[in-house]
Design an enzyme around this catalytic site. Structure first.
Site, PDB file in Angstrom:
ATOM      1  N   HIS A  27       0.831  -1.201   0.000  1.00  0.00           N
ATOM      2  CA  HIS A  27       0.000   0.000   0.000  1.00  0.00           C
ATOM      3  C   HIS A  27       0.864   1.249   0.000  1.00  0.00           C
ATOM      4  O   HIS A  27       1.909   1.303   0.641  1.00  0.00           O
ATOM      5  CB  HIS A  27      -0.932   0.017   1.212  1.00  0.00           C
ATOM      6  CG  HIS A  27      -1.981  -1.031   1.160  1.00  0.00           C
ATOM      7  ND1 HIS A  27      -3.054  -0.970   0.304  1.00  0.00           N
ATOM      8  CD2 HIS A  27      -2.106  -2.201   1.830  1.00  0.00           C
ATOM      9  CE1 HIS A  27      -3.812  -2.039   0.462  1.00  0.00           C
ATOM     10  NE2 HIS A  27      -3.252  -2.809   1.382  1.00  0.00           N
ATOM     11  N   CYS A  83       0.153   2.565  -4.767  1.00  0.00           N
ATOM     12  CA  CYS A  83      -0.413   3.871  -5.088  1.00  0.00           C
ATOM     13  C   CYS A  83       0.588   4.972  -4.731  1.00  0.00           C
ATOM     14  O   CYS A  83       1.381   4.831  -3.812  1.00  0.00           O
ATOM     15  CB  CYS A  83      -1.694   4.097  -4.300  1.00  0.00           C
ATOM     16  SG  CYS A  83      -3.044   3.025  -4.795  1.00  0.00           S
TER      17      CYS A  83
END
Length: 106
Positions: A27, A83
């Site tokens: 993440h 991301c």
């Protein structure tokens, strides 16, 4: 802490001519840059499993741990599968339209 230790380990004994590889899949997020150095006002971050207790690892942290310690003539290849990874190393150069240019606010 484990990710930061791994980044230190990767860079610590690097010698000119070495080729290093770093891959992160996980993440990613952003957090406010309190110093105002980031063009968009945000640090890009990676999120360790314990980020709620230990905090996020910023692009500045990654740069300081694995990029800055490297001697000249060490090749570092990094793949960041997360991301907000576009400036995940906060490097001073970017490529646009096939041309490299120095980032004004790395």
């Amino acid at each position: 802490a484990n990710i930061e230790e791994g980044l230190r380990w990767l860079a610590e004994d690097a010698q000119p001519g070495d080729a290093l590889f770093l891959h992160f899949s996980g993440h990613g997020a952003q957090q406010v840059d309190p110093n105002g150095y980031e063009e968009d006002g945000m640090h890009e971050t990676i999120l360790p499993v314990d980020f709620k207790q230990a905090g996020m690892i910023t692009d500045d942290d990654v740069n300081n741990l694995v990029v800055q310690p490297l001697p000249q003539h060490v090749r570092l290849t990094v793949i960041m599968d997360c991301c907000h990874s576009g400036t995940g190393l906060d490097l001073p150069y970017i490529q646009k339209s096939g041309q490299w240019r120095e980032e004004t606010n790395p």
